[in-house]
Design a protein around this motif. Sequence first.
Motif, PDB file in Angstrom:
ATOM      1  N   SER A 113     -19.676   7.280 -21.945  1.00 24.47           N
ATOM      2  CA  SER A 113     -19.389   8.521 -22.658  1.00 24.47           C
ATOM      3  C   SER A 113     -20.407   8.680 -23.769  1.00 24.47           C
ATOM      4  O   SER A 113     -21.085   7.719 -24.181  1.00 24.47           O
ATOM      5  CB  SER A 113     -17.978   8.501 -23.242  1.00 24.47           C
ATOM      6  OG  SER A 113     -17.888   7.554 -24.305  1.00 24.47           O
ATOM      7  N   GLU A 130     -19.637   9.248 -26.819  1.00 21.37           N
ATOM      8  CA  GLU A 130     -19.120   8.501 -27.952  1.00 21.37           C
ATOM      9  C   GLU A 130     -19.597   7.050 -27.901  1.00 21.37           C
ATOM     10  O   GLU A 130     -19.915   6.449 -28.925  1.00 21.37           O
ATOM     11  CB  GLU A 130     -17.585   8.543 -27.968  1.00 21.37           C
ATOM     12  CG  GLU A 130     -17.006   9.871 -28.409  1.00 21.37           C
ATOM     13  CD  GLU A 130     -17.320  10.176 -29.862  1.00 21.37           C
ATOM     14  OE1 GLU A 130     -17.406   9.223 -30.661  1.00 21.37           O
ATOM     15  OE2 GLU A 130     -17.483  11.366 -30.195  1.00 21.37           O
ATOM     16  N   ARG A 146     -23.918   5.183 -31.110  1.00 23.68           N
ATOM     17  CA  ARG A 146     -23.391   4.151 -31.987  1.00 23.68           C
ATOM     18  C   ARG A 146     -24.521   3.576 -32.828  1.00 23.68           C
ATOM     19  O   ARG A 146     -25.690   3.570 -32.400  1.00 23.68           O
ATOM     20  CB  ARG A 146     -22.747   3.017 -31.184  1.00 23.68           C
ATOM     21  CG  ARG A 146     -21.441   3.399 -30.495  1.00 23.68           C
ATOM     22  CD  ARG A 146     -20.796   2.170 -29.892  1.00 23.68           C
ATOM     23  NE  ARG A 146     -19.493   2.470 -29.318  1.00 23.68           N
ATOM     24  CZ  ARG A 146     -18.664   1.536 -28.827  1.00 23.68           C
ATOM     25  NH1 ARG A 146     -19.025   0.261 -28.855  1.00 23.68           N
ATOM     26  NH2 ARG A 146     -17.501   1.876 -28.325  1.00 23.68           N
TER      27      ARG A 146
END
Length: 283
Positions: A265, A267, A271
């Motif tokens: 994903s 998300e 990071r």
Amino acid sequence: MQGHHALSTGEGGVAGEGGPEAEPSMSVEEFDTRIRRDGWVVFERALSPAFTRLLRQDCLKWIAHCQALQVRNGVNASGDGTGHHCLGAGDSIDRYIHMHLFHPYIARYFDDEPYICHSLTPIGGFPGLNTYVHKLHRDVRTVIPGYPFKLNMLVMCDDFTPHNATRVLTGSHTRTSPPEVEEFERCHERMLGPAGSVVLFNSALWHQGTRIPGPELRVALTVGYGRAFVKPAMDYARMLGEAYGRSLSPLSRQVLGYNARVPVSLEEWYRPAGERLYRPDQG
């Protein structure tokens, strides 16, 4: 002809029931020479008898579990005498993987670059059984000359004798085509050793499991390692989960693929550098 490839690590392991033997004493340089020349190296009695018995019991436990899954899912009618990806139960197989007894040799094989576990397969060695392991084969389809791609480990949970040991064609890891059956029958050697011995061999080496004459089983644990950027047969990090991963040493996290995960994903993709699933040193 086993002795040419073998190293005895002797008796007298660390204290404690079921503990491993002392770490193998072969120099990394000698291992590097042998594995490049012959394609395989035996470390005799690398594990204590008590710990080897635990491994044998847990291999058979996992094989029974996987047999039930194979039958239930219609893979076959009665199991194939093997288990696959048998990790996460907190048993002796987990303990063995986290010992990293052969890390210096495996690291040298992969040019001291990161590597991960690609497969984990107990093999029952049931008398009379004829399965895929009994075909003449090698365990990689992609071979890049001079570039070690994958490495096999075989842990002998029983004695490997002239009657039941895996057969191998020494030096055949450098070939681009399979050996003729007649040549293999004439020139093969056997991976001999007492229970507790461990073999490391180039996954491109041509080899063949021996049909066990009976009546005794010949149990083994096989582990496949590969370069971190090569897709493994099982996504161990996702199979085992985040909680399991947090309990691991840095080396175990690396070997089980926690540093070479593929995001699923945006998300997961976006990071900070220290939290990325695929670390920049993985190739």
